[in-house]
Design a protein around this motif. Structure first.
Motif, PDB file in Angstrom:
ATOM      1  N   ALA A 281       0.848  -1.203   0.000  1.00 59.13           N
ATOM      2  CA  ALA A 281       0.000   0.000   0.000  1.00 59.13           C
ATOM      3  C   ALA A 281       0.877   1.245   0.000  1.00 59.13           C
ATOM      4  O   ALA A 281       1.886   1.312   0.696  1.00 59.13           O
ATOM      5  CB  ALA A 281      -0.911   0.000   1.222  1.00 59.13           C
ATOM      6  N   LYS A 282       0.469   2.239  -0.776  1.00 59.31           N
ATOM      7  CA  LYS A 282       1.216   3.494  -0.864  1.00 59.31           C
ATOM      8  C   LYS A 282       0.449   4.674  -0.272  1.00 59.31           C
ATOM      9  O   LYS A 282       1.064   5.620   0.220  1.00 59.31           O
ATOM     10  CB  LYS A 282       1.550   3.802  -2.328  1.00 59.31           C
ATOM     11  CG  LYS A 282       2.434   2.752  -2.993  1.00 59.31           C
ATOM     12  CD  LYS A 282       3.791   2.635  -2.304  1.00 59.31           C
ATOM     13  CE  LYS A 282       4.696   1.627  -3.001  1.00 59.31           C
ATOM     14  NZ  LYS A 282       5.990   1.454  -2.296  1.00 59.31           N
ATOM     15  N   ARG A 283      -0.873   4.621  -0.337  1.00 58.47           N
ATOM     16  CA  ARG A 283      -1.681   5.746   0.118  1.00 58.47           C
ATOM     17  C   ARG A 283      -2.735   5.255   1.103  1.00 58.47           C
ATOM     18  O   ARG A 283      -3.500   4.327   0.797  1.00 58.47           O
ATOM     19  CB  ARG A 283      -2.376   6.426  -1.073  1.00 58.47           C
ATOM     20  CG  ARG A 283      -1.418   7.203  -1.967  1.00 58.47           C
ATOM     21  CD  ARG A 283      -2.041   7.552  -3.311  1.00 58.47           C
ATOM     22  NE  ARG A 283      -3.342   8.190  -3.186  1.00 58.47           N
ATOM     23  CZ  ARG A 283      -3.530   9.485  -2.922  1.00 58.47           C
ATOM     24  NH1 ARG A 283      -2.477  10.278  -2.748  1.00 58.47           N
ATOM     25  NH2 ARG A 283      -4.749   9.989  -2.854  1.00 58.47           N
ATOM     26  N   LEU A 284      -2.770   5.875   2.281  1.00 59.48           N
ATOM     27  CA  LEU A 284      -3.723   5.500   3.319  1.00 59.48           C
ATOM     28  C   LEU A 284      -4.580   6.700   3.696  1.00 59.48           C
ATOM     29  O   LEU A 284      -4.067   7.813   3.850  1.00 59.48           O
ATOM     30  CB  LEU A 284      -2.995   4.992   4.566  1.00 59.48           C
ATOM     31  CG  LEU A 284      -2.077   3.779   4.406  1.00 59.48           C
ATOM     32  CD1 LEU A 284      -1.417   3.455   5.743  1.00 59.48           C
ATOM     33  CD2 LEU A 284      -2.846   2.569   3.889  1.00 59.48           C
ATOM     34  N   GLU A 305       3.438  12.000  12.790  1.00 61.82           N
ATOM     35  CA  GLU A 305       4.169  10.839  13.305  1.00 61.82           C
ATOM     36  C   GLU A 305       3.938   9.586  12.469  1.00 61.82           C
ATOM     37  O   GLU A 305       4.886   8.953  11.983  1.00 61.82           O
ATOM     38  CB  GLU A 305       3.761  10.594  14.757  1.00 61.82           C
ATOM     39  CG  GLU A 305       4.511   9.472  15.440  1.00 61.82           C
ATOM     40  CD  GLU A 305       4.105   9.303  16.896  1.00 61.82           C
ATOM     41  OE1 GLU A 305       4.177   8.164  17.398  1.00 61.82           O
ATOM     42  OE2 GLU A 305       3.724  10.310  17.526  1.00 61.82           O
ATOM     43  N   TYR A 306       2.658   9.213  12.284  1.00 63.89           N
ATOM     44  CA  TYR A 306       2.372   8.000  11.521  1.00 63.89           C
ATOM     45  C   TYR A 306       2.668   8.186  10.041  1.00 63.89           C
ATOM     46  O   TYR A 306       3.063   7.232   9.354  1.00 63.89           O
ATOM     47  CB  TYR A 306       0.925   7.563  11.732  1.00 63.89           C
ATOM     48  CG  TYR A 306       0.671   6.970  13.104  1.00 63.89           C
ATOM     49  CD1 TYR A 306       1.662   6.276  13.787  1.00 63.89           C
ATOM     50  CD2 TYR A 306      -0.570   7.092  13.731  1.00 63.89           C
ATOM     51  CE1 TYR A 306       1.439   5.729  15.033  1.00 63.89           C
ATOM     52  CE2 TYR A 306      -0.805   6.555  14.984  1.00 63.89           C
ATOM     53  CZ  TYR A 306       0.204   5.869  15.630  1.00 63.89           C
ATOM     54  OH  TYR A 306      -0.016   5.327  16.871  1.00 63.89           O
ATOM     55  N   ALA A 307       2.481   9.404   9.532  1.00 65.55           N
ATOM     56  CA  ALA A 307       2.814   9.675   8.130  1.00 65.55           C
ATOM     57  C   ALA A 307       4.305   9.469   7.886  1.00 65.55           C
ATOM     58  O   ALA A 307       4.720   8.886   6.874  1.00 65.55           O
ATOM     59  CB  ALA A 307       2.404  11.090   7.764  1.00 65.55           C
ATOM     60  N   THR A 308       5.132   9.925   8.830  1.00 65.53           N
ATOM     61  CA  THR A 308       6.584   9.754   8.714  1.00 65.53           C
ATOM     62  C   THR A 308       6.962   8.286   8.812  1.00 65.53           C
ATOM     63  O   THR A 308       7.802   7.784   8.042  1.00 65.53           O
ATOM     64  CB  THR A 308       7.295  10.560   9.823  1.00 65.53           C
ATOM     65  OG1 THR A 308       6.951  11.942   9.702  1.00 65.53           O
ATOM     66  CG2 THR A 308       8.810  10.403   9.708  1.00 65.53           C
ATOM     67  N   GLU A 309       6.342   7.557   9.749  1.00 73.63           N
ATOM     68  CA  GLU A 309       6.605   6.125   9.906  1.00 73.63           C
ATOM     69  C   GLU A 309       6.273   5.373   8.616  1.00 73.63           C
ATOM     70  O   GLU A 309       7.043   4.524   8.152  1.00 73.63           O
ATOM     71  CB  GLU A 309       5.774   5.545  11.049  1.00 73.63           C
ATOM     72  CG  GLU A 309       6.302   5.824  12.439  1.00 73.63           C
ATOM     73  CD  GLU A 309       5.514   5.090  13.513  1.00 73.63           C
ATOM     74  OE1 GLU A 309       4.896   4.046  13.187  1.00 73.63           O
ATOM     75  OE2 GLU A 309       5.503   5.547  14.668  1.00 73.63           O
ATOM     76  N   PHE A 310       5.124   5.697   8.050  1.00 75.20           N
ATOM     77  CA  PHE A 310       4.662   4.978   6.855  1.00 75.20           C
ATOM     78  C   PHE A 310       5.590   5.237   5.671  1.00 75.20           C
ATOM     79  O   PHE A 310       5.897   4.318   4.901  1.00 75.20           O
ATOM     80  CB  PHE A 310       3.233   5.396   6.528  1.00 75.20           C
ATOM     81  CG  PHE A 310       2.586   4.594   5.436  1.00 75.20           C
ATOM     82  CD1 PHE A 310       2.449   3.222   5.558  1.00 75.20           C
ATOM     83  CD2 PHE A 310       2.116   5.217   4.286  1.00 75.20           C
ATOM     84  CE1 PHE A 310       1.851   2.471   4.542  1.00 75.20           C
ATOM     85  CE2 PHE A 310       1.511   4.484   3.277  1.00 75.20           C
ATOM     86  CZ  PHE A 310       1.383   3.106   3.402  1.00 75.20           C
ATOM     87  N   GLU A 316       3.765   6.265   0.654  1.00 79.56           N
ATOM     88  CA  GLU A 316       3.901   7.592   0.050  1.00 79.56           C
ATOM     89  C   GLU A 316       3.104   8.676   0.763  1.00 79.56           C
ATOM     90  O   GLU A 316       3.581   9.798   0.911  1.00 79.56           O
ATOM     91  CB  GLU A 316       3.466   7.536  -1.421  1.00 79.56           C
ATOM     92  CG  GLU A 316       4.366   6.664  -2.292  1.00 79.56           C
ATOM     93  CD  GLU A 316       3.865   6.551  -3.719  1.00 79.56           C
ATOM     94  OE1 GLU A 316       2.790   7.133  -4.027  1.00 79.56           O
ATOM     95  OE2 GLU A 316       4.527   5.856  -4.526  1.00 79.56           O
ATOM     96  N   HIS A 317       1.888   8.316   1.223  1.00 81.04           N
ATOM     97  CA  HIS A 317       1.042   9.388   1.757  1.00 81.04           C
ATOM     98  C   HIS A 317       0.037   8.840   2.768  1.00 81.04           C
ATOM     99  O   HIS A 317      -0.581   7.798   2.543  1.00 81.04           O
ATOM    100  CB  HIS A 317       0.282  10.071   0.609  1.00 81.04           C
ATOM    101  CG  HIS A 317      -0.573  11.218   1.043  1.00 81.04           C
ATOM    102  ND1 HIS A 317      -0.083  12.301   1.739  1.00 81.04           N
ATOM    103  CD2 HIS A 317      -1.915  11.448   0.886  1.00 81.04           C
ATOM    104  CE1 HIS A 317      -1.068  13.156   1.980  1.00 81.04           C
ATOM    105  NE2 HIS A 317      -2.182  12.653   1.481  1.00 81.04           N
ATOM    106  N   VAL A 318      -0.097   9.547   3.878  1.00 83.45           N
ATOM    107  CA  VAL A 318      -1.149   9.289   4.864  1.00 83.45           C
ATOM    108  C   VAL A 318      -1.997  10.543   4.951  1.00 83.45           C
ATOM    109  O   VAL A 318      -1.490  11.626   5.255  1.00 83.45           O
ATOM    110  CB  VAL A 318      -0.559   8.953   6.256  1.00 83.45           C
ATOM    111  CG1 VAL A 318      -1.669   8.922   7.307  1.00 83.45           C
ATOM    112  CG2 VAL A 318       0.167   7.615   6.221  1.00 83.45           C
ATOM    113  N   GLN A 319      -3.290  10.401   4.681  1.00 86.29           N
ATOM    114  CA  GLN A 319      -4.198  11.542   4.702  1.00 86.29           C
ATOM    115  C   GLN A 319      -5.180  11.428   5.861  1.00 86.29           C
ATOM    116  O   GLN A 319      -5.930  10.458   5.961  1.00 86.29           O
ATOM    117  CB  GLN A 319      -4.985  11.637   3.389  1.00 86.29           C
ATOM    118  CG  GLN A 319      -6.012  12.755   3.341  1.00 86.29           C
ATOM    119  CD  GLN A 319      -5.395  14.127   3.502  1.00 86.29           C
ATOM    120  OE1 GLN A 319      -4.491  14.482   2.743  1.00 86.29           O
ATOM    121  NE2 GLN A 319      -5.852  14.900   4.477  1.00 86.29           N
ATOM    122  N   LEU A 320      -5.162  12.414   6.747  1.00 88.49           N
ATOM    123  CA  LEU A 320      -6.116  12.471   7.852  1.00 88.49           C
ATOM    124  C   LEU A 320      -7.448  13.016   7.367  1.00 88.49           C
ATOM    125  O   LEU A 320      -7.496  14.040   6.669  1.00 88.49           O
ATOM    126  CB  LEU A 320      -5.572  13.379   8.951  1.00 88.49           C
ATOM    127  CG  LEU A 320      -6.526  13.727  10.105  1.00 88.49           C
ATOM    128  CD1 LEU A 320      -6.796  12.495  10.959  1.00 88.49           C
ATOM    129  CD2 LEU A 320      -5.957  14.865  10.942  1.00 88.49           C
TER     130      LEU A 320
END
Length: 360
Positions: A281-284, A305-310, A316-320
């Motif tokens: 997975a690249k985008r969450l 924090e979690y975006a950096t970990e991922f 590639e990207h974590v979107q809140l």
């Protein structure tokens, strides 16, 4: 304008007065010394909190608060909570008086009740701003209110909202906020709730022997799990998934913000990140439906924090997904909670709802 006859007390968790180490230390001491938050004998809790956790945690937490602190509006949680108070007051009009309090720090529950007491109100309705019930959040608010009101000689009619995990308007707002980000473009969706020690779930029924796995709390709300935080989290998720037309393989329920080494409710959000990264997975897209206002746990823990970990795992990207904040529909939900009761119709009767999403 006539005098208000009914009082509404909104209560959120709390925030330091500033991101300074001393203010963060003061906040953490009050928060973690609550016996409903760290439910161990008081002397052990005192040693653990003031001797170990706070001295080491306060400086680091202060850095995190500084990262989200706005130069003009300060604490995001307090900012949005004040907006909710103001907008709800405007909706309800002069017959009501709306106060805001924080369970920990300021404005305190004691100061809010001190304002309501001399008004000679007919009623006071307490609305803890936690969608899912937990002893450490909603239970602690109710406990504190009862403690402070114990010395009152006369009592208005008092009512309390203990949960609103299935409130239809709340579900609508989270779904609408998610649609801004086009959920179909993400590889996987996380519903990340604030964590809770497993031991605190055993007391949700009178036997004190509640066990989520045997009670089926991840699948349903039952007579035995009506006050179970885990069951309510999964119920909120099912409603959101239904609203957005998500199949079970498209999302995962997980839990963040754990403290200490004792077992907390699983799966942990950080572990789910690892699983998804391993699957390619690249985008969450991440919901935080335990919070009605964006705060440290959403803005920083998820967004930074979690975006950096991922990303370190190859993502590639974590979107809140933004919280309810000052959304007009959320203010309408608060209005209904204040006036009528805790439940609003969960889904619109038309299978094609106002968001254009097929209800499945």
């Amino acid at each position: 304008m006539s005098k208000p006859k009914k009082g509404i007390l909104l209560v959120n968790l709390g925030t330091p007065d500033s991101p300074s180490v001393s203010d963060v230390r003061r906040y953490l001491n009050e928060f973690l010394m609550d016996g409903r938050v760290i439910d161990i004998p008081s002397l052990r809790r005192l040693f653990l909190v003031r001797g170990i956790i706070v001295p080491f945690r306060a400086p680091n937490s202060a850095k995190l608060y500084r990262a989200i602190w706005d130069k003009e509006t300060g604490s995001p949680l307090l900012h949005y909570s004040l907006l909710q108070q103001q907008l709800l007051q405007e909706r309800l009009g002069g017959e009501y008086h709306v106060e805001l309090a924080m369970r920990y720090q300021n404005p305190s529950i004691a100061s809010a009740l001190a304002k309501l007491k001399p008004m000679n109100l007919e009623s006071i309705r307490i609305i803890p701003l936690f969608p899912q019930y937990a002893s450490a959040s909603t239970g602690s608010v109710i406990d504190k209110v009862m403690e402070l009101m114990r010395t009152w000689h006369t009592f208005p009619e008092i009512s309390m909202v203990n949960d609103f995990y299935d409130n239809g308007l709340m579900i609508d707002v989270f779904a609408e906020n998610a649609l801004k980000h086009d959920p179909q473009t993400y590889d996987h969706i996380l519903f990340s709730y604030h964590g809770l020690p497993v031991r605190q779930l055993t007391d949700v029924e009178p036997s004190h022997k509640h066990h989520c796995e045997t009670a089926g709390c991840r699948e349903q709300i039952s007579e035995h799990s009506r006050y179970c935080y885990l069951a309510q989290c999964y119920a909120t998720t099912r409603l959101l998934a239904q609203k957005l037309g998500l199949q079970p393989d498209r999302y995962t329920v997980c839990f963040q913000s754990r403290l200490g080494k004792t077992p907390w409710v699983q799966p942990y959000t950080t572990d789910v990140l690892k699983v998804q990264a391993a699957k390619g997975a690249k985008r969450l897209l991440v919901f935080c439906p335990a919070f009605v206002s964006d705060c440290l746990e959403t803005i920083y823990e998820i967004g930074t924090e979690y975006a950096t970990e991922f990303k370190a795992m190859g993502g590639e990207h974590v979107q809140l997904v933004e919280s309810l904040n000052d959304h007009p529909l959320w203010i309408t939900a608060l209005e209904k909670l204040a006036i009528a009761g805790k439940h609003d119709p969960v889904l619109h009767p038309n299978p094609i709802d106002k968001l254009g999403v097929v209800a499945r």
